[in-house]
Design an enzyme around this catalytic site. Structure first.
Site, PDB file in Angstrom:
ATOM      1  N   TYR A 172       4.444   6.349   9.970  1.00  0.00           N
ATOM      2  CA  TYR A 172       3.291   5.358   9.795  1.00  0.00           C
ATOM      3  C   TYR A 172       4.321   4.152   8.783  1.00  0.00           C
ATOM      4  O   TYR A 172       4.893   3.308   8.969  1.00  0.00           O
ATOM      5  CB  TYR A 172       2.384   6.141   9.009  1.00  0.00           C
ATOM      6  CG  TYR A 172       1.544   4.984   8.283  1.00  0.00           C
ATOM      7  CD1 TYR A 172       0.242   4.836   9.955  1.00  0.00           C
ATOM      8  CD2 TYR A 172       1.092   3.766   7.979  1.00  0.00           C
ATOM      9  CE1 TYR A 172      -0.505   4.201  10.091  1.00  0.00           C
ATOM     10  CE2 TYR A 172      -0.156   2.751   7.966  1.00  0.00           C
ATOM     11  CZ  TYR A 172      -0.767   2.969   9.046  1.00  0.00           C
ATOM     12  OH  TYR A 172      -1.110   1.814   8.722  1.00  0.00           O
TER      13      TYR A 172
ATOM     14  N   LYS B 198       1.905  -0.148  15.600  1.00  0.00           N
ATOM     15  CA  LYS B 198       3.364  -0.520  15.568  1.00  0.00           C
ATOM     16  C   LYS B 198       3.901  -1.770  16.168  1.00  0.00           C
ATOM     17  O   LYS B 198       5.120  -2.084  16.435  1.00  0.00           O
ATOM     18  CB  LYS B 198       3.907   0.692  16.256  1.00  0.00           C
ATOM     19  CG  LYS B 198       4.059   2.162  15.403  1.00  0.00           C
ATOM     20  CD  LYS B 198       4.756   1.952  14.449  1.00  0.00           C
ATOM     21  CE  LYS B 198       4.667   2.647  13.157  1.00  0.00           C
ATOM     22  NZ  LYS B 198       4.938   2.828  12.161  1.00  0.00           N
TER      23      LYS B 198
ATOM     24  N   TYR C 209      -8.796   5.529   8.343  1.00  0.00           N
ATOM     25  CA  TYR C 209      -8.908   5.442   9.974  1.00  0.00           C
ATOM     26  C   TYR C 209      -9.905   6.603   9.711  1.00  0.00           C
ATOM     27  O   TYR C 209     -10.030   7.471   9.122  1.00  0.00           O
ATOM     28  CB  TYR C 209      -7.579   5.751   9.692  1.00  0.00           C
ATOM     29  CG  TYR C 209      -5.932   5.654   9.959  1.00  0.00           C
ATOM     30  CD1 TYR C 209      -6.044   5.113   8.944  1.00  0.00           C
ATOM     31  CD2 TYR C 209      -6.091   4.335  11.214  1.00  0.00           C
ATOM     32  CE1 TYR C 209      -4.558   3.226   9.363  1.00  0.00           C
ATOM     33  CE2 TYR C 209      -5.391   3.446  11.499  1.00  0.00           C
ATOM     34  CZ  TYR C 209      -3.782   3.293  10.643  1.00  0.00           C
ATOM     35  OH  TYR C 209      -3.431   2.397  10.412  1.00  0.00           O
TER      36      TYR C 209
ATOM     37  N   HIS D 135       1.088  -1.243   0.235  1.00  0.00           N
ATOM     38  CA  HIS D 135      -0.088   0.061   0.102  1.00  0.00           C
ATOM     39  C   HIS D 135       1.316   1.433  -0.132  1.00  0.00           C
ATOM     40  O   HIS D 135       1.620   1.420   0.479  1.00  0.00           O
ATOM     41  CB  HIS D 135      -0.927  -0.030   1.212  1.00  0.00           C
ATOM     42  CG  HIS D 135      -1.886  -0.740   0.938  1.00  0.00           C
ATOM     43  ND1 HIS D 135      -3.068  -0.702   1.812  1.00  0.00           N
ATOM     44  CD2 HIS D 135      -2.663  -1.624   0.424  1.00  0.00           C
ATOM     45  CE1 HIS D 135      -3.882  -1.821   1.643  1.00  0.00           C
ATOM     46  NE2 HIS D 135      -3.282  -2.051   0.538  1.00  0.00           N
TER      47      HIS D 135
ATOM     48  N   PRO E 175      -2.782  -0.128  19.271  1.00  0.00           N
ATOM     49  CA  PRO E 175      -2.715  -0.767  18.017  1.00  0.00           C
ATOM     50  C   PRO E 175      -3.023   0.582  17.112  1.00  0.00           C
ATOM     51  O   PRO E 175      -2.908   0.576  15.446  1.00  0.00           O
ATOM     52  CB  PRO E 175      -3.837  -1.545  17.965  1.00  0.00           C
ATOM     53  CG  PRO E 175      -5.060  -1.526  18.556  1.00  0.00           C
ATOM     54  CD  PRO E 175      -3.914  -1.082  19.813  1.00  0.00           C
TER      55      PRO E 175
HETATM   56  C1  LIG Z   1      -5.155  -9.596  21.467  1.00  0.00           C
HETATM   57  C2  LIG Z   1      -4.551  -8.558  20.486  1.00  0.00           C
HETATM   58  C3  LIG Z   1      -4.228  -7.777  18.976  1.00  0.00           C
HETATM   59  C4  LIG Z   1      -3.571  -7.316  18.585  1.00  0.00           C
HETATM   60  N1  LIG Z   1      -3.522  -6.888  17.518  1.00  0.00           N
HETATM   61  C5  LIG Z   1      -3.214  -5.921  17.146  1.00  0.00           C
HETATM   62  C6  LIG Z   1      -3.285  -5.444  16.280  1.00  0.00           C
HETATM   63  O1  LIG Z   1      -4.325  -5.350  14.765  1.00  0.00           O
HETATM   64  N2  LIG Z   1      -2.589  -4.079  14.645  1.00  0.00           N
HETATM   65  C7  LIG Z   1      -0.839  -4.324  15.323  1.00  0.00           C
HETATM   66  O2  LIG Z   1      -0.787  -3.347  14.545  1.00  0.00           O
HETATM   67  N3  LIG Z   1      -0.593  -4.696  16.034  1.00  0.00           N
HETATM   68  C8  LIG Z   1      -1.705  -5.278  17.251  1.00  0.00           C
HETATM   69  N4  LIG Z   1      -1.334  -6.628  18.234  1.00  0.00           N
HETATM   70  C9  LIG Z   1       0.662  -6.062  18.530  1.00  0.00           C
HETATM   71  C10 LIG Z   1       1.009  -7.182  17.813  1.00  0.00           C
HETATM   72  O3  LIG Z   1       0.111  -8.182  17.744  1.00  0.00           O
HETATM   73  C11 LIG Z   1       1.925  -7.245  18.702  1.00  0.00           C
HETATM   74  O4  LIG Z   1       2.496  -6.276  19.308  1.00  0.00           O
HETATM   75  C12 LIG Z   1       3.269  -8.624  18.398  1.00  0.00           C
HETATM   76  O5  LIG Z   1       2.799  -9.946  18.596  1.00  0.00           O
HETATM   77  C13 LIG Z   1       4.447  -8.739  19.404  1.00  0.00           C
HETATM   78  O6  LIG Z   1       5.230 -10.106  19.012  1.00  0.00           O
HETATM   79  P1  LIG Z   1       5.653 -10.416  20.186  1.00  0.00           P
HETATM   80  O7  LIG Z   1       6.848 -11.319  19.172  1.00  0.00           O
HETATM   81  O8  LIG Z   1       6.678  -9.429  21.137  1.00  0.00           O
HETATM   82  O9  LIG Z   1       4.901 -11.093  21.181  1.00  0.00           O
HETATM   83  P2  LIG Z   1       4.114 -12.096  21.153  1.00  0.00           P
HETATM   84  O10 LIG Z   1       3.006 -12.190  19.539  1.00  0.00           O
HETATM   85  O11 LIG Z   1       2.858 -11.749  22.056  1.00  0.00           O
HETATM   86  O12 LIG Z   1       4.861 -13.444  21.244  1.00  0.00           O
HETATM   87  C14 LIG Z   1       5.030 -13.793  22.677  1.00  0.00           C
HETATM   88  C15 LIG Z   1       5.243 -14.900  22.828  1.00  0.00           C
HETATM   89  O13 LIG Z   1       4.984 -15.630  23.699  1.00  0.00           O
HETATM   90  C16 LIG Z   1       4.363 -17.047  24.316  1.00  0.00           C
HETATM   91  N5  LIG Z   1       4.937 -17.351  26.220  1.00  0.00           N
HETATM   92  C17 LIG Z   1       4.482 -15.940  26.910  1.00  0.00           C
HETATM   93  N6  LIG Z   1       4.083 -16.762  28.012  1.00  0.00           N
HETATM   94  C18 LIG Z   1       5.149 -18.168  27.715  1.00  0.00           C
HETATM   95  C19 LIG Z   1       5.782 -18.736  28.961  1.00  0.00           C
HETATM   96  N7  LIG Z   1       5.601 -18.302  30.330  1.00  0.00           N
HETATM   97  N8  LIG Z   1       6.405 -19.632  28.492  1.00  0.00           N
HETATM   98  C20 LIG Z   1       6.879 -19.401  26.932  1.00  0.00           C
HETATM   99  N9  LIG Z   1       6.357 -19.251  25.725  1.00  0.00           N
HETATM  100  C21 LIG Z   1       5.254 -17.748  26.700  1.00  0.00           C
HETATM  101  C22 LIG Z   1       2.990 -16.209  23.356  1.00  0.00           C
HETATM  102  O14 LIG Z   1       2.410 -17.544  23.291  1.00  0.00           O
HETATM  103  C23 LIG Z   1       3.677 -15.797  22.165  1.00  0.00           C
HETATM  104  O15 LIG Z   1       3.570 -16.803  21.810  1.00  0.00           O
HETATM  105  C24 LIG Z   1      -2.550  -7.419  18.784  1.00  0.00           C
HETATM  106  C25 LIG Z   1      -1.790  -7.257  19.621  1.00  0.00           C
HETATM  107  C26 LIG Z   1      -2.278  -8.759  20.447  1.00  0.00           C
HETATM  108  C27 LIG Z   1      -2.458  -8.995  22.355  1.00  0.00           C
END
Ligand SMILES: Cc1cc2nc3c(=O)[nH]c(=O)nc-3n(C[C@H](O)[C@H](O)[C@H](O)COP(=O)(O)OP(=O)(O)OC[C@H]3O[C@@H](n4cnc5c(N)ncnc54)[C@H](O)[C@@H]3O)c2cc1C
Length: 392
Positions: A386, A298, A202, A74, A294
């Site tokens: 963005y 980011k 948006y 996009h 969100p």
């Molecule tokens: C419900 C939800 C909806 C979202 N929607 C959007 C959106 O629409 N747009 C947007 O831009 N961002 C969104 N986000 C934000 C984005 O998805 C996150 O910023 C991104 O997933 C961050 O990646 P991460 O790897 O840091 O964490 P995560 O993706 O949360 O990964 C962490 C991993 O650690 C695992 N874990 C947790 N505890 C333990 C443990 N004790 N032992 C072993 N493993 C463990 C979890 O199962 C998970 O797989 C959303 C987040 C959430 C929670």
């Protein structure tokens, strides 16, 4: 008997998986521990907007093939207010940079498949994970698998276990916590229906914010601002579509396509940061260390940026014994985290009905939107944030 590896990674979200790949490319061994099953992690619908820098990194890691065939580039977004759409031409304003529409679960699938195909360690469905020894030079991760207690000895622990993980609580007493909760949440749906728009919309509306996003030519992702404590059971599909129609309505008769709702849920919105993002040989990355609302799209991008820095710092340390990048890791990440936090807060404040805002504040929002959509300087500020700033 304890497993031995160089970097023990807790969490197989975008942060943990990208880190493991970057380390592997630098010849550094790691083990990833994930609490959930593979199918659950691969189907979890979350973010869907990749900054240019995130897409470039996936390409550089040799993992961009499916993103190129199934993702959508996009070059702009729309801001809709007073029932009219105004386009922000992201690429024109940023020297050709763009965003990729490619679901987080697709990124995660690509990363898991490549990791397992390369025969690298990724253990799903572990429980009772705990971390210790990181204040000295022999960190350990204990966990259970198939009812058996196991242990990993490593040089470094990477806490990539998201907001509800165990790594941040293990060092929380030494951290400064910044927490800001917004008085609203997002009700999000994934619907099997072709998007009604070619680029994200948006919307600032007197009934509350709405966002029309998408995942593919057949799948639309839509959000509306809601009470963060509301129960999703109160929202029938008909009620959701009625609310969407009301908020997205335009003066020129734009039509919103309806289709079967495949998934729906309510997510509260918060800004959260801990400082520093490290203690001893435990390093936090991604949602484990920070959450952004969100609105700026980011969260995933910030997680990927953290681990890019962490992988570079670990590579330097393993290659030469130089720990300067590791010591500077937290400060280097937090510079971008705070920039992104501000951008996400600014977008959120401009577009949502603020809890107790009076009409004065609503008029200020419209004045800000008028400015952003009519001044090239103001539009460039939005656009460069963005698509992702290059040197922060
Ligand atoms: C419900 C939800 C909806 C979202 N929607 C959007 C959106 O629409 N747009 C947007 O831009 N961002 C969104 N986000 C934000 C984005 O998805 C996150 O910023 C991104 O997933 C961050 O990646 P991460 O790897 O840091 O964490 P995560 O993706 O949360 O990964 C962490 C991993 O650690 C695992 N874990 C947790 N505890 C333990 C443990 N004790 N032992 C072993 N493993 C463990 C979890 O199962 C998970 O797989 C959303 C987040 C959430 C929670």
């Amino acid at each position: 008997m304890a497993l031995r590896t160089q970097v023990g990674i807790v969490g197989a979200g975008p942060a943990g998986l990208v880190l493991a790949h970057l380390l592997d490319q630098a010849g550094i061994e790691s083990v990833i521990l994930e609490a959930r099953a593979r199918e659950y992690v691969e189907e979890r619908v979350r973010a869907g907007v990749l900054e240019q820098g995130t897409a470039d990194l996936l390409d550089a890691m040799g993992l961009g093939e499916r993103m190129h065939s199934e993702g959508i580039v996009h070059h702009g977004i729309y801001l809709r207010f007073r029932r009219e759409s105004h386009r922000i031409p992201l690429s024109d304003l940023t020297g050709g940079r763009a965003i990729w529409i490619y679901g987080q679960q697709e990124v995660v699938k690509d990363l898991i498949e490549a990791r397992l195909a390369a025969g690298q360690q990724l253990l799903f469905e572990v429980s009772d994970v705990s971390v210790s020894g990181f204040d000295g030079d022999s960190p350990r991760i204990r966990f259970s698998r198939n009812g058996e207690s196991e242990e990993i000895e490593c040089d470094v622990i990477a806490g990539c276990d998201g907001f509800h993980g165990v790594c941040r609580p293990a060092i929380e007493s030494a951290l400064t916590v910044y927490n800001h909760e917004y008085p609203f949440g997002w009700l999000g749906i994934l619907a099997r229906v072709p998007p009604s728009t070619d680029e994200l919309v948006y919307t600032n509306h007197e009934r509350g914010f709405a966002l029309h996003s998408l995942r593919s030519p057949e799948l639309s992702r839509l959000y509306i601002q809601c009470d963060p404590h509301d129960d999703i059971a109160n929202w029938s599909d008909d009620r959701i579509w009625d609310e969407m129609h009301a908020r997205f309505a335009t003066n020129d008769g734009w039509e919103l396509n309806e289709g079967p709702v495949l998934e729906k849920g309510i997510t509260p919105m918060r800004s959260f940061i801990v400082q520093p993002m490290q203690r001893g040989r435990l390093y936090l990355a991604g949602d484990a260390a920070h959450i952004v609302p969100p609105t700026g799209a980011k969260g995933l991008n910030l997680a990927v940026h953290d681990v890019k820095l962490l992988a570079a710092a670990l590579t330097r340390w393993y290659e030469s014994g130089d720990s300067s990048l590791l010591e500077a890791y937290s400060d280097a990440c937090l510079r971008r985290v705070w920039r992104v936090q501000h951008f996400s807060w600014w977008m959120t404040s401009m577009l949502h009905r603020l809890g107790d805002a009076d009409d004065f504040e609503n008029q200020l929002q419209l004045a800000q939107l008028d400015y952003v959509t009519s001044s090239r300087a103001a539009a460039t500020t939005l656009a460069e944030n963005y698509v992702g700033l290059e040197d922060v």
